[in-house]
Scaffold this motif. Structure first.
Motif, PDB file in Angstrom:
ATOM      1  N   VAL A  84      -2.678  37.169  31.538  1.00  0.00           N
ATOM      2  CA  VAL A  84      -1.268  36.776  31.513  1.00  0.00           C
ATOM      3  C   VAL A  84      -0.906  36.353  30.098  1.00  0.00           C
ATOM      4  O   VAL A  84      -1.568  35.483  29.510  1.00  0.00           O
ATOM      5  N   ASN A  85       0.118  36.991  29.528  1.00  0.00           N
ATOM      6  CA  ASN A  85       0.624  36.589  28.215  1.00  0.00           C
ATOM      7  C   ASN A  85       1.271  35.216  28.363  1.00  0.00           C
ATOM      8  O   ASN A  85       2.276  35.075  29.064  1.00  0.00           O
ATOM      9  N   PRO A  86       0.718  34.171  27.744  1.00  0.00           N
ATOM     10  CA  PRO A  86       1.237  32.811  27.969  1.00  0.00           C
ATOM     11  C   PRO A  86       2.631  32.598  27.391  1.00  0.00           C
ATOM     12  O   PRO A  86       3.324  31.651  27.772  1.00  0.00           O
ATOM     13  N   VAL A  87       3.056  33.456  26.474  1.00  0.00           N
ATOM     14  CA  VAL A  87       4.369  33.283  25.865  1.00  0.00           C
ATOM     15  C   VAL A  87       5.481  33.727  26.809  1.00  0.00           C
ATOM     16  O   VAL A  87       6.504  33.053  26.965  1.00  0.00           O
ATOM     17  N   ASN A  88       5.277  34.892  27.467  1.00  0.00           N
ATOM     18  CA  ASN A  88       6.353  35.423  28.312  1.00  0.00           C
ATOM     19  C   ASN A  88       5.959  35.589  29.785  1.00  0.00           C
ATOM     20  O   ASN A  88       6.759  36.042  30.593  1.00  0.00           O
ATOM     21  N   GLY A  89       4.697  35.273  30.099  1.00  0.00           N
ATOM     22  CA  GLY A  89       4.256  35.343  31.484  1.00  0.00           C
ATOM     23  C   GLY A  89       3.997  36.745  32.004  1.00  0.00           C
ATOM     24  O   GLY A  89       3.725  36.912  33.203  1.00  0.00           O
ATOM     25  N   ARG A  90       4.020  37.763  31.144  1.00  0.00           N
ATOM     26  CA  ARG A  90       3.831  39.138  31.590  1.00  0.00           C
ATOM     27  C   ARG A  90       2.341  39.482  31.702  1.00  0.00           C
ATOM     28  O   ARG A  90       1.524  39.007  30.900  1.00  0.00           O
ATOM     29  N   PRO A  91       1.980  40.325  32.682  1.00  0.00           N
ATOM     30  CA  PRO A  91       0.571  40.741  32.791  1.00  0.00           C
ATOM     31  C   PRO A  91       0.214  41.744  31.693  1.00  0.00           C
ATOM     32  O   PRO A  91       1.011  42.607  31.340  1.00  0.00           O
ATOM     33  N   VAL A  92      -0.977  41.605  31.142  1.00  0.00           N
ATOM     34  CA  VAL A  92      -1.470  42.492  30.083  1.00  0.00           C
ATOM     35  C   VAL A  92      -2.770  43.123  30.566  1.00  0.00           C
ATOM     36  O   VAL A  92      -3.715  42.396  30.919  1.00  0.00           O
ATOM     37  N   PRO A  93      -2.871  44.468  30.623  1.00  0.00           N
ATOM     38  CA  PRO A  93      -4.101  45.100  31.102  1.00  0.00           C
ATOM     39  C   PRO A  93      -5.272  44.823  30.168  1.00  0.00           C
ATOM     40  O   PRO A  93      -5.122  44.812  28.949  1.00  0.00           O
ATOM     41  N   VAL A  94      -6.443  44.584  30.748  1.00  0.00           N
ATOM     42  CA  VAL A  94      -7.652  44.294  29.971  1.00  0.00           C
ATOM     43  C   VAL A  94      -8.493  45.573  29.886  1.00  0.00           C
ATOM     44  O   VAL A  94      -8.963  46.080  30.916  1.00  0.00           O
ATOM     45  N   TRP A  95      -8.661  46.079  28.682  1.00  0.00           N
ATOM     46  CA  TRP A  95      -9.451  47.287  28.431  1.00  0.00           C
ATOM     47  C   TRP A  95     -10.679  46.923  27.605  1.00  0.00           C
ATOM     48  O   TRP A  95     -10.686  45.938  26.869  1.00  0.00           O
ATOM     49  N   VAL A  96     -11.706  47.738  27.721  1.00  0.00           N
ATOM     50  CA  VAL A  96     -12.871  47.653  26.842  1.00  0.00           C
ATOM     51  C   VAL A  96     -12.775  48.823  25.870  1.00  0.00           C
ATOM     52  O   VAL A  96     -12.667  49.976  26.301  1.00  0.00           O
ATOM     53  N   ALA A  97     -12.777  48.550  24.553  1.00  0.00           N
ATOM     54  CA  ALA A  97     -12.587  49.594  23.543  1.00  0.00           C
ATOM     55  C   ALA A  97     -13.774  49.646  22.595  1.00  0.00           C
ATOM     56  O   ALA A  97     -14.347  48.602  22.249  1.00  0.00           O
ATOM     57  N   ASN A  98     -14.125  50.851  22.157  1.00  0.00           N
ATOM     58  CA  ASN A  98     -15.309  51.007  21.306  1.00  0.00           C
ATOM     59  C   ASN A  98     -15.150  50.379  19.929  1.00  0.00           C
ATOM     60  O   ASN A  98     -16.119  49.987  19.282  1.00  0.00           O
ATOM     61  N   TYR A  99     -13.917  50.252  19.432  1.00  0.00           N
ATOM     62  CA  TYR A  99     -13.729  49.773  18.061  1.00  0.00           C
ATOM     63  C   TYR A  99     -13.598  48.250  17.953  1.00  0.00           C
ATOM     64  O   TYR A  99     -13.438  47.717  16.856  1.00  0.00           O
ATOM     65  N   VAL A 100     -13.645  47.539  19.077  1.00  0.00           N
ATOM     66  CA  VAL A 100     -13.597  46.072  19.049  1.00  0.00           C
ATOM     67  C   VAL A 100     -15.030  45.545  18.954  1.00  0.00           C
ATOM     68  O   VAL A 100     -15.876  45.892  19.775  1.00  0.00           O
ATOM     69  N   LEU A 101     -15.284  44.735  17.925  1.00  0.00           N
ATOM     70  CA  LEU A 101     -16.624  44.193  17.700  1.00  0.00           C
ATOM     71  C   LEU A 101     -16.683  42.724  18.110  1.00  0.00           C
ATOM     72  O   LEU A 101     -15.702  41.981  17.959  1.00  0.00           O
ATOM     73  N   LEU A 102     -17.834  42.303  18.597  1.00  0.00           N
ATOM     74  CA  LEU A 102     -17.990  40.943  19.093  1.00  0.00           C
ATOM     75  C   LEU A 102     -17.768  39.913  17.992  1.00  0.00           C
ATOM     76  O   LEU A 102     -17.203  38.844  18.232  1.00  0.00           O
TER      77      LEU A 102
END
Length: 561
Positions: free
Chosen positions: A51-69
């Protein structure tokens, strides 16, 4: 994909198998290549929403190869409209692209965007911050999130662990000994430094080359005296280059450097290197310097006071590279045009911080210029007399005297600013002005010492750029002193003072004439001189003069009706 929450989010759901297979496949890939811009962006939906805390909208959670820990928390809020990788990812998987920063005076939409907009701009789709400039709104957004209790300011560092060992011969031996009983034991201080042994075969054999030096490898454990082995990997050469500038300034035999000497000579005035150095060697050198400062071995915190990153050389639009095979041989250029031509073209073709396209025509142009310089020393000018009275000069000789001093001034200042191309351009202008003296027919005797002084200064300023030809031409002056030993030429500010100035005359928006007037002429006298010009009178006689505007030293603008 590495984040521990990934598997927990999909555990026991219909997405578990798909997400798990994706994660396993991505983790087997090189993590640096995963994050590279050119790598195809891949991902998988977890089936979960945040949930986007600013506007309360749902945001899909994806796993992406280019995001590093190690980037931030390993969980990032994608902004497809304003990040090139997020944009490509969203396009591929049909995700929403919502522009929140607009170019000034423009409106972006997802349908019309060909790529992410990554420049500063004006906020949109941002609630109370709509219309604010993006850079100025950051503090306000952070204040709002902190006040709401769902966010706080934090500095994230992008430093990663540094693997400093290498499986090669050339490098500093790592001063460690491996003992089956005692484990890893450091080499005793009195036995340092550990020197490289001489070996004959450097070819890869499945182990580091130092492993071949058996007599060197096998040692006694300094702790228990039992059989042990030296570490056979070497330190990354960055470990040496990260502090070698300190050793350049001071090299005592019993310690790395003398603090007093290094503090006197350093930090380094200017660091010159490619952009790849700026993100690797520069970072390592800064880390070493700060660590040595904290250890009390240095008094300064930064190793370099100025960073200058030079541009890349391209050929056919691609960066020159031995691996691509699109390089130009130095021997070929030197053989056909001389080394001085190659040096000067490289410095003249473009500002050194910009990309330079190699051009054979450009090389030939510089070669012709050096030929023009050479021919000025063919005997047409007497090079034995440099004495003259500047006050006696007038016309073209007075202008050439001024040009000589302005050239030395510009060359000196531009070299300090690392603007070699404009310095060389100034020398070319001086050469043109010398040749222009010959177009009027006979050359008066008074011109020879003026030109001789110009040529001597010309050789002096060009010597760092074209050292070989300048040393040859320097011999034409008859002295035995090398041009590289002669003091750098100086200029006289008084000689740069201009006595007259040429004003462009604009009538109803169009340039109609140019009028030369004394520099200190009053505005009323300028008006009289301009209106007396025959070319100006063609457009003003019989007309109503509505405006007469003088821009000192540049322009006269007249409006007639």
């Amino acid at each position: 994909p590495e984040h521990p929450l990934v598997r927990r989010l999909v555990e026991g759901t219909e997405r578990e198998a798909e997400v798990g297979a994706f994660v396993d496949r991505v983790l087997a890939q090189d993590r640096f290549l995963r994050a590279a811009d050119e790598t195809e962006k891949e991902g998988v939906f977890t089936g979960r929403h945040a949930v986007n805390p600013v506007n309360g909208r749902p945001v899909p959670v994806w796993v992406a190869n280019y995001v590093l820990l190690e980037y931030g928390t390993g969980i990032v809020m994608a902004v497809p409209a304003h990040d090139t990788r997020d944009f490509a990812f969203a396009r591929k998987y049909g995700l929403d692209i919502i522009p929140v920063v607009m170019p000034p005076g423009e409106t972006l939409t997802a349908d019309t965007m060909a790529d992410a907009y990554v420049e500063p701009g004006v906020l949109a789709n941002s609630g109370p911050f709509d219309g604010d400039r993006s850079a100025e709104a950051m503090d306000g957004i952070a204040d709002m999130m902190e006040a709401g209790g769902y966010g706080r300011r934090r500095v994230n560092y992008r430093l990663r662990d540094w693997c400093i060992s290498r499986q090669r011969y050339w490098g500093t031996p790592i001063p460690l000994i491996h003992c089956e009983k005692c484990g890893v034991v450091p080499v005793p201080y009195d036995d340092l430094p550990v020197l490289l042994p001489r070996i004959e075969n450097f070819r890869p054999k499945g182990h580091p080359p130092l492993a071949e030096a058996v007599d060197w490898v096998l040692v006694k454990c300094p702790k228990c005296g039992g059989e042990a082995r030296r570490e056979v990997e070497t330190l990354d050469t960055f470990v040496d280059s990260s502090w070698y500038f300190l050793r350049y300034a001071s090299k005592p035999a019993d310690r790395p450097f003398e603090k007093e000497t290094v503090d006197r000579w350093l930090p380094v005035d200017t660091y010159i290197g490619g952009i790849t150095h700026a993100i690797m060697h520069l970072m390592y050198a800064r880390f070493f310097t700060k660590a040595l400062r904290d250890a009390g071995m240095l008094s300064f915190s930064e190793p370099f006071t100025r960073l200058f990153t030079q541009g890349m050389v391209t050929l056919g639009g691609k960066v020159m590279s031995k691996s691509r095979g699109n390089t130009v041989g130095i021997e070929d250029i030197a053989g056909r045009y001389g080394a001085d031509t190659g040096r000067m073209f490289t410095l003249f073709a473009t500002p050194p911080d910009k990309e330079m396209e190699w051009s054979e025509e450009g090389v030939e142009g510089v070669y012709r210029f050096l030929g023009r310089v050479w021919r000025l020393f063919d005997g047409r000018w007497r090079l034995v007399d440099f004495v003259y009275d500047p006050a006696s000069l007038s016309g073209a000789l007075r202008a050439l005297y001024r040009k000589r001093h302005s050239t030395v001034k510009k060359f000196t200042e531009d070299i300090e600013r690392i603007h070699f191309n404009t310095a060389i351009a100034a020398a070319m202008e001086l050469v043109n002005d010398i040749y222009a003296l010959e177009t009027g027919g006979s050359i008066p005797d008074g011109a020879h010492p003026v030109v001789a002084a110009c040529l001597r200064d010309l050789v002096d300023v060009l010597a760092p750029i074209a050292p070989f030809i300048c040393e040859e031409l320097n011999a034409r002056f008859g002295g035995k002193e090398s041009v590289h030993d002669r003091p750098w030429p100086t200029w006289d500010e008084a000689a740069l003072e201009v006595e007259t100035v040429t004003l462009a005359v604009q009538i109803n928006g169009k340039i109609r004439d140019q009028v030369e007037v004394p520099v200190d002429l009053s505005e009323e006298a300028v008006r009289e001189a301009v209106l007396a010009s025959e070319r100006v009178r063609v457009y003003t006689d019989g007309k109503n003069l509505k405006k007469f505007i003088v821009v000192p030293g540049r322009l006269v603008s007249i409006v007639v009706q």
